[in-house]
Motif scaffolding. Structure first.
Motif, PDB file in Angstrom:
ATOM      1  N   LYS A 161       0.819  -1.220   0.000  1.00  0.00           N
ATOM      2  CA  LYS A 161       0.000   0.000   0.000  1.00  0.00           C
ATOM      3  C   LYS A 161       0.851   1.267   0.000  1.00  0.00           C
ATOM      4  N   ILE A 162       2.098   1.156   0.464  1.00  0.00           N
ATOM      5  CA  ILE A 162       2.940   2.352   0.531  1.00  0.00           C
ATOM      6  C   ILE A 162       3.270   2.887  -0.861  1.00  0.00           C
ATOM      7  N   ALA A 163       3.055   2.060  -1.907  1.00  0.00           N
ATOM      8  CA  ALA A 163       3.337   2.499  -3.277  1.00  0.00           C
ATOM      9  C   ALA A 163       2.118   3.121  -3.946  1.00  0.00           C
ATOM     10  N   ASN A 164       0.979   3.110  -3.270  1.00  0.00           N
ATOM     11  CA  ASN A 164      -0.242   3.681  -3.850  1.00  0.00           C
ATOM     12  C   ASN A 164      -0.033   5.161  -4.164  1.00  0.00           C
ATOM     13  N   GLY A 165      -0.515   5.573  -5.335  1.00  0.00           N
ATOM     14  CA  GLY A 165      -0.402   6.972  -5.731  1.00  0.00           C
ATOM     15  C   GLY A 165       0.860   7.285  -6.493  1.00  0.00           C
ATOM     16  N   GLU A 166       1.764   6.312  -6.620  1.00  0.00           N
ATOM     17  CA  GLU A 166       3.018   6.520  -7.345  1.00  0.00           C
ATOM     18  C   GLU A 166       2.981   5.696  -8.628  1.00  0.00           C
ATOM     19  N   ASP A 167       3.518   6.260  -9.696  1.00  0.00           N
ATOM     20  CA  ASP A 167       3.540   5.589 -11.003  1.00  0.00           C
ATOM     21  C   ASP A 167       4.958   5.105 -11.277  1.00  0.00           C
ATOM     22  N   ILE A 168       5.116   3.782 -11.358  1.00  0.00           N
ATOM     23  CA  ILE A 168       6.463   3.220 -11.528  1.00  0.00           C
ATOM     24  C   ILE A 168       7.077   3.612 -12.864  1.00  0.00           C
ATOM     25  N   SER A 169       6.229   3.881 -13.867  1.00  0.00           N
ATOM     26  CA  SER A 169       6.762   4.221 -15.189  1.00  0.00           C
ATOM     27  C   SER A 169       7.430   5.591 -15.199  1.00  0.00           C
ATOM     28  N   LYS A 170       7.187   6.421 -14.162  1.00  0.00           N
ATOM     29  CA  LYS A 170       7.767   7.763 -14.100  1.00  0.00           C
ATOM     30  C   LYS A 170       9.008   7.823 -13.212  1.00  0.00           C
ATOM     31  N   ILE A 171       9.466   6.637 -12.800  1.00  0.00           N
ATOM     32  CA  ILE A 171      10.678   6.564 -11.970  1.00  0.00           C
ATOM     33  C   ILE A 171      11.794   5.952 -12.801  1.00  0.00           C
ATOM     34  N   SER A 172      12.928   6.601 -12.816  1.00  0.00           N
ATOM     35  CA  SER A 172      14.078   6.068 -13.544  1.00  0.00           C
ATOM     36  C   SER A 172      15.004   5.356 -12.565  1.00  0.00           C
ATOM     37  N   PHE A 173      15.423   4.128 -12.936  1.00  0.00           N
ATOM     38  CA  PHE A 173      16.308   3.343 -12.071  1.00  0.00           C
ATOM     39  C   PHE A 173      17.684   3.235 -12.733  1.00  0.00           C
ATOM     40  N   PRO A 174      18.744   3.595 -12.025  1.00  0.00           N
ATOM     41  CA  PRO A 174      20.083   3.554 -12.624  1.00  0.00           C
ATOM     42  C   PRO A 174      20.577   2.143 -12.933  1.00  0.00           C
ATOM     43  N   ASN A 175      20.058   1.131 -12.214  1.00  0.00           N
ATOM     44  CA  ASN A 175      20.486  -0.256 -12.417  1.00  0.00           C
ATOM     45  C   ASN A 175      19.593  -0.917 -13.467  1.00  0.00           C
ATOM     46  N   GLY A 176      20.214  -1.547 -14.470  1.00  0.00           N
ATOM     47  CA  GLY A 176      19.461  -2.178 -15.549  1.00  0.00           C
ATOM     48  C   GLY A 176      18.509  -3.267 -15.080  1.00  0.00           C
ATOM     49  N   VAL A 177      18.883  -4.000 -14.036  1.00  0.00           N
ATOM     50  CA  VAL A 177      18.015  -5.055 -13.500  1.00  0.00           C
ATOM     51  C   VAL A 177      16.714  -4.449 -12.997  1.00  0.00           C
ATOM     52  N   GLU A 237      15.394  -1.667 -13.944  1.00  0.00           N
ATOM     53  CA  GLU A 237      14.633  -1.187 -15.099  1.00  0.00           C
ATOM     54  C   GLU A 237      13.821  -2.326 -15.719  1.00  0.00           C
ATOM     55  N   ILE A 238      14.438  -3.506 -15.863  1.00  0.00           N
ATOM     56  CA  ILE A 238      13.742  -4.667 -16.441  1.00  0.00           C
ATOM     57  C   ILE A 238      12.536  -5.044 -15.588  1.00  0.00           C
ATOM     58  N   ILE A 239      12.741  -5.096 -14.277  1.00  0.00           N
ATOM     59  CA  ILE A 239      11.652  -5.487 -13.379  1.00  0.00           C
ATOM     60  C   ILE A 239      10.557  -4.422 -13.380  1.00  0.00           C
ATOM     61  N   ALA A 240      10.960  -3.154 -13.436  1.00  0.00           N
ATOM     62  CA  ALA A 240       9.973  -2.067 -13.462  1.00  0.00           C
ATOM     63  C   ALA A 240       9.114  -2.144 -14.722  1.00  0.00           C
ATOM     64  N   LYS A 241       9.748  -2.429 -15.865  1.00  0.00           N
ATOM     65  CA  LYS A 241       8.986  -2.555 -17.112  1.00  0.00           C
ATOM     66  C   LYS A 241       8.022  -3.740 -17.040  1.00  0.00           C
ATOM     67  N   TYR A 242       8.473  -4.828 -16.408  1.00  0.00           N
ATOM     68  CA  TYR A 242       7.594  -5.994 -16.248  1.00  0.00           C
ATOM     69  C   TYR A 242       6.376  -5.617 -15.403  1.00  0.00           C
ATOM     70  N   ILE A 243       6.607  -4.943 -14.274  1.00  0.00           N
ATOM     71  CA  ILE A 243       5.501  -4.553 -13.382  1.00  0.00           C
ATOM     72  C   ILE A 243       4.543  -3.611 -14.106  1.00  0.00           C
ATOM     73  N   PHE A 244       5.094  -2.633 -14.845  1.00  0.00           N
ATOM     74  CA  PHE A 244       4.253  -1.667 -15.554  1.00  0.00           C
ATOM     75  C   PHE A 244       3.418  -2.349 -16.630  1.00  0.00           C
ATOM     76  N   SER A 245       4.053  -3.284 -17.382  1.00  0.00           N
ATOM     77  CA  SER A 245       3.312  -3.967 -18.450  1.00  0.00           C
ATOM     78  C   SER A 245       2.172  -4.796 -17.888  1.00  0.00           C
ATOM     79  N   LYS A 246       2.391  -5.438 -16.743  1.00  0.00           N
ATOM     80  CA  LYS A 246       1.339  -6.244 -16.113  1.00  0.00           C
ATOM     81  C   LYS A 246       0.191  -5.354 -15.659  1.00  0.00           C
ATOM     82  N   LYS A 247       0.535  -4.231 -15.047  1.00  0.00           N
ATOM     83  CA  LYS A 247      -0.507  -3.317 -14.568  1.00  0.00           C
ATOM     84  C   LYS A 247      -1.255  -2.685 -15.741  1.00  0.00           C
TER      85      LYS A 247
END
Length: 594
Positions: free
Chosen positions: A465-481, A483-493
């Motif tokens: 619930k602590i992530a509610n209200g935040e959009d993962i697609s608008k966060i940039s991650f310096p580590n490629g791993v 980024e991959i996981i973030a894209k997976y989560i965004f695509s599922k959502k």
């Protein structure tokens, strides 16, 4: 069906709890199942299985994976072998895959060819034994009192000479190099020879019921060693193999295995099995290894070491025994007297006498003390002092204060030195490296941004619930791993599908830095780390840190471009771009919505 689709179907058909329950004892606690980790030694369970999402994670050593990875590690087999094993369990047919690289295809062809060659060799040797031409081999079997049913059970065979086997294999159409690579055939001066020429043959069979090598015993006096294994190959690594593991696996399906007896050789194994001690394996003369320890732990946590009764055998191999103990096994050493080995004991004194030896098995630490004492004459003052010094070092490694006290009392009785004096010496003795290591604690020298990224990714991954209200697609991650996981989560959502952490194991290869990073994220999969006000504030701070790092990097990049640009109009455009980044940076720091 493509392999990826098949793997999805396979995992849907299986329940990781049911599969894992065949290897380890599980206990339900809250929403997860827990156990002591089978991949590192620990006394307090830190190995958790998430039944809903069908994956496991150890909070001690970081081992993680899905049901296929679990079986692969427990059985010590390749990925596709684990898939085949699980497919048999689920009554599914593994599809033919034609998209592998040439190297992968050739490796699979080579492995299959070797296994087929070894299987045909085993049948060839068996037919030789029953051909009427193996008098010396039959004579040896009768001399060792091995009944025909046990001969068949262990697949014993006969090599009659050096030349018949290569001719037979060539007639079957096998390639010359594949025959050599199988280990069953040697090449000398351009001629192919049976690697076990003239010997009595003991097939070495793995837990998958595949013949992977052969042991051979000479039948005449020779300058060569009595026993010889075929060379290590693509399918045979003796440090990862135990003789009779195939029958031990069958035994486990029939009954609970309370303890496993480890002996040194083929005949000891066969004699004990024949006498009713079916819970026996042999280390094939090698020093016990980590892989063998993990192999045994699949069947039991209790090990009885039953090496020869001569001086060399009774010394055993302390390092090997410590390896067993370091993997969480309870190790005892079986005393055999008068220089007898287990085979001699069974034949000369019977199964009941051997059972009495098992009943008198000594805990490993007591055995160490007994072995050390044999090197000193405690009736001599100098020897007694040296013995006490060595004994104190051993007692220091005991698992508990109560065990130390008991051992010190025994040492006092043997030496006549007071318990109080020995106890003072024990406390004064500097710590030595214990044979049983503490549970693995993974070091983490990661940067602040990596740690922040993990926490943010975990919050989205596990639906906190602590992530509610935040959009993962608008966060940039310096580590490629990340980024991959973030894209997976965004695509599922985006597709309105459920995020399944277990699917992430298909993205990264085990043993890589990427896989290690995934396991760090999974450290948040259970517990209260992603709940409450403190976690919510930390999440916001982490998001702010990541966004600030991204925009700071952009500012630095544009400033460098402005410094290098000579065209006034382009410099003006870059300045406007720079100002927009600075404004964004101010909003992030003030906590305003962008």
């Amino acid at each position: 069906m493509q392999l990826k689709e098949f793997l999805t179907t396979l995992k849907e058909k299986l329940n990781i709890i049911e599969v894992a329950g065949n290897y380890i004892s599980l206990e339900r606690r809250g929403g997860s199942w827990w156990a002591c980790c089978p991949f590192h030694h620990e006394k307090t369970p830190s190995f958790a299985i998430n039944e809903t999402d069908q994956y496991y994670h150890c909070f001690g050593c970081g081992e993680s994976g899905d049901v296929i990875k679990f079986v692969q590690n427990m059985e010590n087999i390749e990925f596709m072998d684990a898939v085949k094993l699980l497919a048999d369990r689920a009554n599914l047919q593994v599809p033919q895959v034609g998209t592998d690289s040439k190297q992968t295809v050739e490796l699979k062809r080579k492995k299959d060819a070797i296994l087929n060659i070894l299987n045909d060799c085993a049948h060839f040797y068996l037919n030789n034994l029953n051909s009427g031409n193996a008098d010396a081999h039959i004579e040896y079997i009768l001399k060792r009192r091995i009944p025909s049913n046990i001969v068949r059970k262990f697949g014993l065979g006969a090599s009659l000479n050096f030349y018949d086997l290569p001719k037979y294999l060539l007639s079957k159409g096998y390639a010359r190099q594949d025959m050599i690579d199988s280990g069953a055939i040697n090449e000398a001066d351009g001629r192919l020879l049976d690697a076990q020429g003239g010997r009595l043959i003991y097939p070495i069979i793995n837990a998958m019921d595949e013949v992977i090598a052969f042991g051979g015993r000479v039948l005449k006096k020779t300058d060569f060693g009595k026993y010889k294994n075929t060379k290590e190959t693509l399918v045979f690594n003796k440090s990862k193999t135990l003789y009779n593991i195939n029958l031990l696996k069958k035994l486990k399906k029939e009954q609970t295995i309370n303890e496993v007896i480890i002996v040194e050789g083929y005949m000891d194994t066969i004699s004990l099995y024949q006498a009713g001690f079916k819970n026996v394996v042999a280390s094939m003369g090698t020093s016990l290894t980590q892989d063998q320890a993990r192999l045994i732990k699949r069947y039991t946590e209790n090990v009885l070491i039953s090496y020869d009764g001569d001086a060399a055998g009774q010394k055993a191999n302390m390092r090997g025994l410590d390896i067993l103990k370091s993997n969480g096994l309870n190790v005892k050493v079986v005393p055999l007297s008068d220089g007898l080995d287990p085979d001699d004991m069974i034949k000369q004194r019977g199964a009941e006498a051997y059972r009495n030896c098992l009943d008198r098995a000594m805990p490993l630490i007591d055995y160490k003390l007994s072995s050390v004492q044999k090197g000193f004459d405690v009736s001599k003052t100098d020897d007694k002092r040296k013995f006490v010094q060595e004994a104190i070092k051993i007692i220091k490694t005991a698992d508990s204060a109560a065990e130390q006290e008991d051992l010190l009392k025994s040492l006092s009785d043997k030496t006549g030195i007071s318990y109080e004096s020995l106890n003072r010496d024990l406390r004064a003795e500097p710590n030595v490296e214990p044979p049983t290591p503490k549970p693995v604690e993974r070091k983490d020298n990661s940067s602040m941004l990596d740690r922040a990224s993990r926490f943010v990714i975990a919050a989205f991954l596990f639906g906190s619930k602590i992530a509610n209200g935040e959009d993962i697609s608008k966060i940039s991650f310096p580590n490629g791993v990340h980024e991959i996981i973030a894209k997976y989560i965004f695509s599922k959502k985006f597709l309105d599908e459920r995020v399944r952490p277990s699917e992430l194991f298909e993205f990264f290869d085990e043993g890589t830095e990427e896989y290690e990073e995934l396991t760090r994220i999974l450290d948040y999969c259970d517990g209260d780390a992603l709940k409450g006000e403190v976690a919510e504030k930390y999440f916001k701070d982490c998001v702010k840190a990541l966004k600030t790092a991204e925009v700071s990097e952009s500012i630095a990049r544009v400033q460098a471009q402005i410094a290098a640009e000579t065209d006034p109009d382009k410099r003006k455009d870059l300045t406007h771009t720079l100002q927009s980044f600075i404004n964004r940076q101010k909003k992030i720091k003030s906590g305003e919505k962008e």
